[in-house]
Scaffold this motif. Structure first.
Motif, PDB file in Angstrom:
ATOM      1  N   THR A  14       0.827  -1.198   0.000  1.00 18.92           N
ATOM      2  CA  THR A  14       0.000   0.000   0.000  1.00 18.92           C
ATOM      3  C   THR A  14       0.867   1.256   0.000  1.00 18.92           C
ATOM      4  OG1 THR A  14      -1.946   1.007   1.023  1.00 18.92           O
ATOM      5  CG2 THR A  14      -0.231   0.261   2.512  1.00 18.92           C
ATOM      6  N   GLU A  15       0.300   2.344  -0.466  1.00 19.79           N
ATOM      7  CA  GLU A  15       1.019   3.629  -0.474  1.00 19.79           C
ATOM      8  C   GLU A  15       2.409   3.471  -1.078  1.00 19.79           C
ATOM      9  OE1 GLU A  15       0.825   4.218   3.667  1.00 19.79           O
ATOM     10  OE2 GLU A  15      -1.321   4.606   3.683  1.00 19.79           O
ATOM     11  N   ALA A  16       2.464   2.728  -2.184  1.00 23.04           N
ATOM     12  CA  ALA A  16       3.752   2.356  -2.767  1.00 23.04           C
ATOM     13  C   ALA A  16       4.412   3.498  -3.535  1.00 23.04           C
ATOM     14  CB  ALA A  16       3.569   1.149  -3.694  1.00 23.04           C
ATOM     15  N   GLY A  17       3.648   4.531  -3.892  1.00 18.71           N
ATOM     16  CA  GLY A  17       4.232   5.659  -4.601  1.00 18.71           C
ATOM     17  C   GLY A  17       3.762   5.750  -6.036  1.00 18.71           C
ATOM     18  N   GLY A  18       4.488   6.553  -6.817  1.00 14.64           N
ATOM     19  CA  GLY A  18       4.131   6.793  -8.203  1.00 14.64           C
ATOM     20  C   GLY A  18       4.420   5.617  -9.106  1.00 14.64           C
ATOM     21  N   LEU A  19       4.285   5.854 -10.410  1.00 14.91           N
ATOM     22  CA  LEU A  19       4.321   4.761 -11.370  1.00 14.91           C
ATOM     23  C   LEU A  19       5.617   3.964 -11.299  1.00 14.91           C
ATOM     24  CD1 LEU A  19       2.927   3.270 -13.652  1.00 14.91           C
ATOM     25  CD2 LEU A  19       3.807   4.981 -15.245  1.00 14.91           C
ATOM     26  N   ARG A  20       6.773   4.630 -11.292  1.00 15.96           N
ATOM     27  CA  ARG A  20       8.029   3.892 -11.306  1.00 15.96           C
ATOM     28  C   ARG A  20       8.331   3.245  -9.955  1.00 15.96           C
ATOM     29  NH1 ARG A  20      13.674   6.796 -12.790  1.00 15.96           N
ATOM     30  NH2 ARG A  20      13.349   7.663 -10.701  1.00 15.96           N
ATOM     31  N   GLN A  21       8.365   4.050  -8.888  1.00 15.45           N
ATOM     32  CA  GLN A  21       8.666   3.494  -7.572  1.00 15.45           C
ATOM     33  C   GLN A  21       7.612   2.481  -7.146  1.00 15.45           C
ATOM     34  OE1 GLN A  21       9.905   5.988  -4.016  1.00 15.45           O
ATOM     35  NE2 GLN A  21       7.921   5.291  -3.275  1.00 15.45           N
ATOM     36  N   GLY A  22       6.347   2.823  -7.374  1.00 12.99           N
ATOM     37  CA  GLY A  22       5.273   1.920  -6.961  1.00 12.99           C
ATOM     38  C   GLY A  22       5.308   0.600  -7.696  1.00 12.99           C
ATOM     39  N   THR A  23       5.651   0.642  -8.967  1.00 14.08           N
ATOM     40  CA  THR A  23       5.759  -0.594  -9.740  1.00 14.08           C
ATOM     41  C   THR A  23       6.862  -1.478  -9.182  1.00 14.08           C
ATOM     42  OG1 THR A  23       4.904   0.396 -11.781  1.00 14.08           O
ATOM     43  CG2 THR A  23       6.306  -1.544 -12.014  1.00 14.08           C
ATOM     44  N   LEU A  55      -0.872   2.164  -7.063  1.00 15.96           N
ATOM     45  CA  LEU A  55       0.011   3.164  -7.664  1.00 15.96           C
ATOM     46  C   LEU A  55      -0.643   4.533  -7.593  1.00 15.96           C
ATOM     47  CD1 LEU A  55       0.993   1.292 -10.971  1.00 15.96           C
ATOM     48  CD2 LEU A  55       2.366   1.447  -8.877  1.00 15.96           C
ATOM     49  N   THR A  56       0.163   5.560  -7.369  1.00 19.43           N
ATOM     50  CA  THR A  56      -0.344   6.920  -7.478  1.00 19.43           C
ATOM     51  C   THR A  56      -0.280   7.287  -8.954  1.00 19.43           C
ATOM     52  OG1 THR A  56       0.604   7.361  -5.287  1.00 19.43           O
ATOM     53  CG2 THR A  56      -0.149   9.261  -6.564  1.00 19.43           C
ATOM     54  N   ALA A  57      -1.243   6.775  -9.692  1.00 23.32           N
ATOM     55  CA  ALA A  57      -1.280   6.905 -11.146  1.00 23.32           C
ATOM     56  C   ALA A  57      -2.670   6.510 -11.613  1.00 23.32           C
ATOM     57  CB  ALA A  57      -0.225   6.000 -11.785  1.00 23.32           C
ATOM     58  N   ASP A  58      -2.886   6.609 -12.897  1.00 19.48           N
ATOM     59  CA  ASP A  58      -4.134   6.114 -13.487  1.00 19.48           C
ATOM     60  C   ASP A  58      -4.289   4.650 -13.091  1.00 19.48           C
ATOM     61  OD1 ASP A  58      -6.116   5.051 -15.208  1.00 19.48           O
ATOM     62  OD2 ASP A  58      -5.597   6.465 -16.788  1.00 19.48           O
ATOM     63  N   PRO A  59      -5.447   4.254 -12.506  1.00 23.60           N
ATOM     64  CA  PRO A  59      -5.600   2.873 -12.075  1.00 23.60           C
ATOM     65  C   PRO A  59      -5.457   1.849 -13.202  1.00 23.60           C
ATOM     66  CG  PRO A  59      -7.688   4.049 -11.954  1.00 23.60           C
ATOM     67  CD  PRO A  59      -6.625   5.067 -12.173  1.00 23.60           C
ATOM     68  N   GLU A  92      -2.224   0.245 -12.909  1.00 23.76           N
ATOM     69  CA  GLU A  92      -2.161  -0.831 -11.916  1.00 23.76           C
ATOM     70  C   GLU A  92      -2.475  -2.181 -12.557  1.00 23.76           C
ATOM     71  OE1 GLU A  92      -3.713   1.683  -7.998  1.00 23.76           O
ATOM     72  OE2 GLU A  92      -4.861  -0.026  -8.733  1.00 23.76           O
ATOM     73  N   VAL A  93      -3.476  -2.173 -13.404  1.00 25.23           N
ATOM     74  CA  VAL A  93      -3.906  -3.419 -14.044  1.00 25.23           C
ATOM     75  C   VAL A  93      -2.837  -3.922 -15.014  1.00 25.23           C
ATOM     76  CG1 VAL A  93      -5.688  -4.492 -15.468  1.00 25.23           C
ATOM     77  CG2 VAL A  93      -6.328  -2.771 -13.754  1.00 25.23           C
ATOM     78  N   TYR A  94      -2.284  -3.009 -15.812  1.00 30.74           N
ATOM     79  CA  TYR A  94      -1.229  -3.409 -16.745  1.00 30.74           C
ATOM     80  C   TYR A  94      -0.046  -4.019 -15.997  1.00 30.74           C
ATOM     81  CZ  TYR A  94      -3.471  -0.752 -20.553  1.00 30.74           C
ATOM     82  OH  TYR A  94      -4.341  -0.294 -21.504  1.00 30.74           O
ATOM     83  N   VAL A  95       0.369  -3.356 -14.918  1.00 34.83           N
ATOM     84  CA  VAL A  95       1.518  -3.850 -14.152  1.00 34.83           C
ATOM     85  C   VAL A  95       1.201  -5.201 -13.513  1.00 34.83           C
ATOM     86  CG1 VAL A  95       3.050  -3.403 -12.186  1.00 34.83           C
ATOM     87  CG2 VAL A  95       2.443  -1.543 -13.737  1.00 34.83           C
ATOM     88  N   ALA A  96      -0.010  -5.348 -13.001  1.00 33.97           N
ATOM     89  CA  ALA A  96      -0.398  -6.623 -12.381  1.00 33.97           C
ATOM     90  C   ALA A  96      -0.313  -7.772 -13.372  1.00 33.97           C
ATOM     91  CB  ALA A  96      -1.814  -6.517 -11.807  1.00 33.97           C
ATOM     92  N   TRP A  97      -0.805  -7.544 -14.586  1.00 39.94           N
ATOM     93  CA  TRP A  97      -0.750  -8.611 -15.587  1.00 39.94           C
ATOM     94  C   TRP A  97       0.678  -8.885 -16.047  1.00 39.94           C
ATOM     95  CZ3 TRP A  97      -3.979 -12.290 -16.609  1.00 39.94           C
ATOM     96  CH2 TRP A  97      -5.318 -12.127 -16.273  1.00 39.94           C
TER      97      TRP A  97
END
Length: 375
Positions: A219-228, A251-255, A258-263
């Motif tokens: 949770t609260e992982a950060g933006g697109l790069r750090q959170g990923t 991710l603090t980004a377009d949700p 999140e889905v793309y990264v999860a897959w």
């Protein structure tokens, strides 16, 4: 060296043997636990009172591969919108409730496929019991969501416990209470922003509560790069060890990201694949084309294609097919031309300016997928 390999294999086997099937629950028509595929979740960023905007975002998330969607209900005035969302959503809708137990009860009555509550901020356990009764009546599961910011008051201020121990104690205590009430359709999460704390917590929970499906994420992982990075490290390690039944990569980004990264994570682990995997080299002095630009174009077009294939884009005509021999299809680039190959074997040469178009033509001809730019 052989002895070290033997020890590693024995350890690997012990991890595999330790995996066990969790109790299966259904969120709408999506199975969670019990050997079902790890499902991908996200959460809407729209106002729940704006049903039209929320449904539009849900459709975008579904098209990206989201399977379960969560929406926040902070106010009673959100409930009418929530009811409409549940009625029209193509995905099962999970109601996310904090503080006011009455919102959870009414969300269950208005069509929620599941509830997400943190008993640590709902108030007294008597109020939690009323939520449990409402979920029973609606025949829907509850995710007990423990996190570092909302712990059981009995453990929150104890200096003799680590944060992980506090979350584990809170989570196991809540599960025991739910079971004592005769409620077993539980999914459990215990999230922190620290990857080491996340790993320690979920590893211990999987041992203490081996039959409870786990929702995992950082949770609260950060933006697109750090959170990923944080999510893929934390969740990836857990999934590889057989821990986790459903995931949300915050991710603090377009949700949709999140889905793309999860897959991408599930695909990288060989667990599930929704869109093509792209194999590409990092380029070097031998490269004679703008491989980075080419790879970006190929990646963008592949992302629109629902096909479980791997596609290689390599910068060297000599080593490309060999290095990407496991790819279903690909191209190795040289001076003024590229060589198309399938499973490491050359198919034909193409002119440099036609590499991308010919690659996608080959994908369409050989696999029957529509690879037009408008896919």
């Amino acid at each position: 060296m052989l002895r070290a390999l033997k020890i590693w294999l024995q350890q690997k086997d012990s991890i595999v043997k330790a995996r066990s099937k969790t109790h299966q629950v259904f969120v709408g028509d999506v199975a969670v636990g019990g050997g079902a595929p790890v499902s991908v979740q996200s959460m809407c960023t729209t106002k729940t009172s704006d049903a039209a905007a929320t449904l539009e975002q849900i459709n975008k998330l579904m098209n990206a591969g989201c399977e379960l969607i969560r929406v926040a209900i902070p106010l009673k005035s959100d409930l009418d919108g929530f009811e409409e969302i549940c009625r029209k959503s193509p995905l099962p809708v999970i109601a996310d409730i904090h503080f006011d137990y009455r919102l959870a009860i009414e969300a269950a009555e208005r069509g929620a496929s599941a509830l997400r509550i943190n008993p640590g901020n709902i108030g007294s356990m008597e109020k939690v019991d009323k939520v449990i009764d409402a979920a029973k009546q609606a025949h829907i599961p509850i995710r007990i969501g423990v996190n570092a910011g909302s712990l059981d008051r009995k453990f929150d201020t104890r200096d003799d416990l680590t944060l992980s121990q506090k979350m584990i104690a809170s989570a196991t205590g809540y599960v025991e209470h739910f079971r004592d009430r005769g409620f077993n359709d539980i999914v459990l999460s215990a999230k922190a922003h620290s990857v080491p704390t996340t790993l320690e917590t979920y590893r211990n929970l999987s041992q203490a509560l081996p039959d409870i499906p786990l929702h995992v994420g950082v949770t609260e992982a950060g933006g697109l790069r750090q959170g990923t990075v944080k999510n893929c490290v934390g969740v990836g390690i857990l999934l590889e060890q057989g821990i986790g039944d459903t995931i949300r990569l915050s991710l603090t980004a377009d949700p949709v990201e999140e889905v793309y990264v999860a897959w991408d994570l599930l695909s990288s682990l060989g667990m599930r694949r929704l869109t093509p995997e792209m194999v590409s080299c990092p380029t070097c002095g031998r490269c004679q084309v703008n491989l980075i630009e080419m790879a970006n174009v190929v990646s963008e077009r592949l992302a629109k294609l629902k096909a479980p294939i791997s596609v290689a884009v390599m910068g060297c005509a000599v080593n490309g097919p060999g290095e990407a021999r496991d790819a279903d299809i690909g191209v190795a680039c040289g001076k003024d031309k590229g060589v198309l190959f399938q499973n490491g074997k050359p198919i034909r040469s193409v002119a440099a300016e036609n590499i991308v178009s010919e690659l996608f033509k080959e994908i369409q001809d050989r696999y029957g997928y529509d690879v037009s730019k408008d896919v």
